[in-house]
Scaffold this motif. Structure first.
Motif, PDB file in Angstrom:
ATOM      1  N   ALA A   1      53.234  40.606  47.040  1.00 19.79           N
ATOM      2  CA  ALA A   1      52.090  39.748  47.337  1.00 19.79           C
ATOM      3  C   ALA A   1      50.850  40.571  47.669  1.00 19.79           C
ATOM      4  O   ALA A   1      49.742  40.276  47.206  1.00 19.79           O
ATOM      5  N   ALA A   2      51.018  41.636  48.477  1.00 22.09           N
ATOM      6  CA  ALA A   2      49.879  42.472  48.846  1.00 22.09           C
ATOM      7  C   ALA A   2      49.321  43.213  47.634  1.00 22.09           C
ATOM      8  O   ALA A   2      48.095  43.294  47.435  1.00 22.09           O
ATOM      9  N   LEU A   3      50.209  43.750  46.803  1.00 20.55           N
ATOM     10  CA  LEU A   3      49.759  44.469  45.610  1.00 20.55           C
ATOM     11  C   LEU A   3      49.128  43.519  44.596  1.00 20.55           C
ATOM     12  O   LEU A   3      48.135  43.864  43.944  1.00 20.55           O
ATOM     13  N   ALA A   4      49.694  42.315  44.459  1.00 22.97           N
ATOM     14  CA  ALA A   4      49.117  41.342  43.530  1.00 22.97           C
ATOM     15  C   ALA A   4      47.737  40.901  43.995  1.00 22.97           C
ATOM     16  O   ALA A   4      46.825  40.709  43.169  1.00 22.97           O
ATOM     17  N   ALA A   5      47.558  40.747  45.314  1.00 16.78           N
ATOM     18  CA  ALA A   5      46.241  40.384  45.825  1.00 16.78           C
ATOM     19  C   ALA A   5      45.223  41.492  45.559  1.00 16.78           C
ATOM     20  O   ALA A   5      44.074  41.225  45.168  1.00 16.78           O
ATOM     21  N   GLU A   6      45.631  42.737  45.765  1.00 12.36           N
ATOM     22  CA  GLU A   6      44.725  43.856  45.492  1.00 12.36           C
ATOM     23  C   GLU A   6      44.400  43.960  44.001  1.00 12.36           C
ATOM     24  O   GLU A   6      43.256  44.258  43.619  1.00 12.36           O
ATOM     25  N   ARG A   7      45.393  43.678  43.170  1.00 13.30           N
ATOM     26  CA  ARG A   7      45.140  43.726  41.735  1.00 13.30           C
ATOM     27  C   ARG A   7      44.189  42.600  41.302  1.00 13.30           C
ATOM     28  O   ARG A   7      43.364  42.792  40.403  1.00 13.30           O
ATOM     29  N   ALA A   8      44.293  41.428  41.937  1.00 15.57           N
ATOM     30  CA  ALA A   8      43.368  40.340  41.619  1.00 15.57           C
ATOM     31  C   ALA A   8      41.944  40.700  42.039  1.00 15.57           C
ATOM     32  O   ALA A   8      40.974  40.403  41.318  1.00 15.57           O
ATOM     33  N   GLU A   9      41.798  41.370  43.198  1.00 14.83           N
ATOM     34  CA  GLU A   9      40.472  41.819  43.619  1.00 14.83           C
ATOM     35  C   GLU A   9      39.916  42.861  42.647  1.00 14.83           C
ATOM     36  O   GLU A   9      38.715  42.854  42.334  1.00 14.83           O
ATOM     37  N   LEU A  10      40.785  43.729  42.179  1.00 10.30           N
ATOM     38  CA  LEU A  10      40.355  44.736  41.206  1.00 10.30           C
ATOM     39  C   LEU A  10      39.922  44.071  39.900  1.00 10.30           C
ATOM     40  O   LEU A  10      38.939  44.494  39.270  1.00 10.30           O
ATOM     41  N   ALA A  11      40.636  43.012  39.496  1.00  8.40           N
ATOM     42  CA  ALA A  11      40.260  42.291  38.282  1.00  8.40           C
ATOM     43  C   ALA A  11      38.902  41.617  38.441  1.00  8.40           C
ATOM     44  O   ALA A  11      38.112  41.563  37.475  1.00  8.40           O
TER      45      ALA A  11
ATOM     46  N   LEU B   1      28.713  52.770  33.402  1.00 10.90           N
ATOM     47  CA  LEU B   1      29.529  51.572  33.596  1.00 10.90           C
ATOM     48  C   LEU B   1      30.887  51.716  32.909  1.00 10.90           C
ATOM     49  O   LEU B   1      31.927  51.297  33.448  1.00 10.90           O
ATOM     50  N   LEU B   2      30.895  52.315  31.715  1.00 11.39           N
ATOM     51  CA  LEU B   2      32.159  52.519  31.025  1.00 11.39           C
ATOM     52  C   LEU B   2      33.050  53.513  31.768  1.00 11.39           C
ATOM     53  O   LEU B   2      34.277  53.374  31.793  1.00 11.39           O
ATOM     54  N   ALA B   3      32.449  54.534  32.366  1.00  7.62           N
ATOM     55  CA  ALA B   3      33.229  55.485  33.159  1.00  7.62           C
ATOM     56  C   ALA B   3      33.838  54.805  34.383  1.00  7.62           C
ATOM     57  O   ALA B   3      34.993  55.056  34.754  1.00  7.62           O
ATOM     58  N   GLU B   4      33.059  53.920  35.024  1.00  9.42           N
ATOM     59  CA  GLU B   4      33.593  53.159  36.154  1.00  9.42           C
ATOM     60  C   GLU B   4      34.707  52.223  35.697  1.00  9.42           C
ATOM     61  O   GLU B   4      35.705  52.017  36.420  1.00  9.42           O
ATOM     62  N   ALA B   5      34.557  51.649  34.492  1.00  6.92           N
ATOM     63  CA  ALA B   5      35.601  50.778  33.971  1.00  6.92           C
ATOM     64  C   ALA B   5      36.891  51.558  33.721  1.00  6.92           C
ATOM     65  O   ALA B   5      37.993  51.049  33.971  1.00  6.92           O
ATOM     66  N   ARG B   6      36.774  52.785  33.233  1.00 14.23           N
ATOM     67  CA  ARG B   6      37.969  53.607  33.033  1.00 14.23           C
ATOM     68  C   ARG B   6      38.665  53.900  34.351  1.00 14.23           C
ATOM     69  O   ARG B   6      39.901  53.884  34.439  1.00 14.23           O
ATOM     70  N   GLN B   7      37.860  54.125  35.378  1.00 19.78           N
ATOM     71  CA  GLN B   7      38.443  54.379  36.693  1.00 19.78           C
ATOM     72  C   GLN B   7      39.183  53.149  37.211  1.00 19.78           C
ATOM     73  O   GLN B   7      40.297  53.253  37.743  1.00 19.78           O
TER      74      GLN B   7
ATOM     75  N   SER C   1      40.442  50.802  35.343  1.00 20.01           N
ATOM     76  CA  SER C   1      41.615  50.592  34.493  1.00 20.01           C
ATOM     77  C   SER C   1      42.780  51.467  34.943  1.00 20.01           C
ATOM     78  O   SER C   1      43.939  51.028  34.954  1.00 20.01           O
ATOM     79  N   LEU C   2      42.476  52.711  35.306  1.00 20.75           N
ATOM     80  CA  LEU C   2      43.535  53.578  35.818  1.00 20.75           C
ATOM     81  C   LEU C   2      44.124  53.040  37.116  1.00 20.75           C
ATOM     82  O   LEU C   2      45.342  53.075  37.330  1.00 20.75           O
ATOM     83  N   ARG C   3      43.251  52.532  37.974  1.00 20.73           N
ATOM     84  CA  ARG C   3      43.732  51.949  39.234  1.00 20.73           C
ATOM     85  C   ARG C   3      44.590  50.714  38.955  1.00 20.73           C
ATOM     86  O   ARG C   3      45.613  50.498  39.619  1.00 20.73           O
ATOM     87  N   ASP C   4      44.202  49.924  37.967  1.00 28.36           N
ATOM     88  CA  ASP C   4      44.982  48.744  37.622  1.00 28.36           C
ATOM     89  C   ASP C   4      46.345  49.153  37.072  1.00 28.36           C
ATOM     90  O   ASP C   4      47.363  48.521  37.379  1.00 28.36           O
ATOM     91  N   ARG C   5      46.385  50.190  36.260  1.00 31.07           N
ATOM     92  CA  ARG C   5      47.668  50.689  35.763  1.00 31.07           C
ATOM     93  C   ARG C   5      48.548  51.164  36.920  1.00 31.07           C
ATOM     94  O   ARG C   5      49.760  50.935  36.930  1.00 31.07           O
ATOM     95  N   TRP C   6      47.924  51.829  37.874  1.00 28.24           N
ATOM     96  CA  TRP C   6      48.680  52.293  39.039  1.00 28.24           C
ATOM     97  C   TRP C   6      49.261  51.110  39.802  1.00 28.24           C
ATOM     98  O   TRP C   6      50.437  51.125  40.195  1.00 28.24           O
ATOM     99  N   LEU C   7      48.460  50.062  40.024  1.00 26.29           N
ATOM    100  CA  LEU C   7      48.949  48.887  40.746  1.00 26.29           C
ATOM    101  C   LEU C   7      50.060  48.174  39.970  1.00 26.29           C
ATOM    102  O   LEU C   7      51.039  47.699  40.565  1.00 26.29           O
ATOM    103  N   GLU C   8      49.894  48.130  38.644  1.00 23.79           N
ATOM    104  CA  GLU C   8      50.925  47.483  37.827  1.00 23.79           C
ATOM    105  C   GLU C   8      52.255  48.220  37.955  1.00 23.79           C
ATOM    106  O   GLU C   8      53.313  47.599  38.137  1.00 23.79           O
ATOM    107  N   ARG C   9      52.225  49.532  37.887  1.00 24.92           N
ATOM    108  CA  ARG C   9      53.453  50.310  38.050  1.00 24.92           C
ATOM    109  C   ARG C   9      53.972  50.254  39.477  1.00 24.92           C
ATOM    110  O   ARG C   9      55.183  50.297  39.704  1.00 24.92           O
TER     111      ARG C   9
END
Length: 393
Positions: A127-137, A360-366, A368-376
């Motif tokens: 639940a905590a990780l899903a909430a953080e991932r939703a904020e990241l989205a 902006l694209l560089a920030e998006a890559r960052q 995206s990496l954080r989102d991949r980390w949260l997904e794993r």
């Protein structure tokens, strides 16, 4: 829509921060499965009292008034007190059986508590990780919106082709879909946690993002092993109790008092004793063999359980360590090359060697990496649950 937003705002005001340890405490106090399991403890305690109780004596009134001779009719009437004495050490063996059963019940309760606690920690992490991932989205959606605006201005000034706007809008649409999907997922994980904390599923809490991940256990502490040991102790005590019944012993003891008098003499007293003689192939001998075989089987099952538990712990630890190492690699990528690329792009923008869109694209890559980390990291929670169940946390 306005009413719904107001209700959500009011609920968030009254919601209290909830740590993982507090969530486990709440679940252990109110989960219906644990309430039912703990009720068995009172049953086991009463069984110990029953095992220590002496047999109930029996009072008899004997009337044999079928004689036609009135002078001796009263001599056939008597009262008696009958009691079946327990065998030597019988009460002690019965008490040992009941006490072993109580230890088995206590271990069963600890097993249920460990499983509920592990399930709550698993649900809390998700639940905590899903909430953080939703904020990241949500942050990614806002960033993609900025990319669309910057790209439109660049196309208007002739710096980029019109197709770049279409690509930016497609990326924005993907980010919007991901935002809705991850918001729904976060709500689902939160409701799953709420149902573990309270049978009503009340969402009167907010999650604390800082929580302790699982750690590789130094040793195994499965309550199932204690439960198996208690079951074998119960089988051993039952064997001793069954073997105790194969020897001769008093089946009854009776004191009799005849009612009435004869020739002026008071009624006579009498005493009767019955003795069990297990000369033939008795049921007691068969029950003793059955109990002995059951005790041997219990020890073999206990050894098999110990082996299975050790294998489960080794396998769960190996899988958890491999997944943790892969997660660390993603974290190093995010904090290393990706972070440095973002800083270089910012420096280039300040020096006029890059535009706002590249930043902006560089920030998006960052992100995206954080989102991949949260997904794993969410995937890792399943291995953490497996590890905690195998170790008996």
């Amino acid at each position: 829509m306005t009413v719904r937003l107001l209700l959500l705002a009011a609920a968030s005001i009254h919601a209290q921060p909830l740590t993982m340890d507090e969530a486990v405490t709440r679940a252990l106090a109110s989960h219906p499965d644990l309430t039912a399991a703990r009720a068995a403890r009172a049953v086991a305690a009463f069984q110990i009292q029953a095992a220590r109780a002496l047999p109930t004596p029996e009072f008899k009134i004997i009337a044999n008034n079928f004689s036609l001779d009135p002078d001796i009719s009263e001599l056939r009437n008597s009262v008696a007190w009958t009691w079946v004495p327990p065998r030597p050490r019988e009460l002690r063996f019965k008490t040992e059986v009941a006490q072993a059963r109580q230890r088995s019940v206590d271990a069963e309760i600890r097993t249920a508590e460990a499983r509920i606690a592990a399930a709550v920690r698993h649900a809390y992490r998700r639940a905590a990780l899903a909430a953080e991932r939703a904020e990241l989205a949500a942050a990614m959606l806002a960033l993609r919106g900025s990319v669309v605006e910057v790209t439109r201005r660049q196309v208007a000034t002739g710096l980029k082709e019109a197709v770049e706007v279409d690509l930016a809008e497609l990326a924005h649409a993907d980010a919007e879909a991901a935002h809705h999907r991850l918001q729904s997922a976060a709500g689902l994980e939160r409701r799953r946690l709420a149902r573990l904390l309270d049978p009503s599923g009340a969402l009167n809490f907010t999650l604390v993002k800082e929580f302790a991940p699982a750690v590789s256990p130094a040793q195994q502490n499965r309550p199932e092993l204690a439960q198996a040991a208690a079951a074998c102790e119960q089988s051993d005590a039952a064997t001793r109790l069954a073997n105790n019944a194969v020897y001769p012993w008093l089946s009854s003891a009776q004191v009799t008092r005849r009612i009435g008098a004869a020739s002026g003499r008071p009624g006579a007293w009498g005493f009767q004793v019955g003795v069990e003689l297990p000369i033939f192939r008795s049921a007691a001998k068969g029950e003793a063999r059955v109990a002995s075989a059951a005790a041997r089987q219990c020890r073999l099952l206990e050894q098999a359980l110990q082996l299975r538990v050790r294998q489960e712990l080794e396998e769960a630890t190996a899988q958890w360590q491999a997944a943790t190492a892969e997660l660390d690699k993603l974290d190093r990528l995010s904090k290393g090359p990706a972070a440095r690329a973002l800083e270089h792009t910012r420096a280039a923008l300040a020096e006029g060697r890059a535009d706002r869109g590249e930043l902006l694209l560089a920030e998006a890559r960052q992100l995206s990496l954080r989102d991949r980390w949260l997904e794993r990291r969410i995937e890792l929670t399943a291995l953490e649950l497996q590890l905690e169940l195998a170790a008996g946390f």
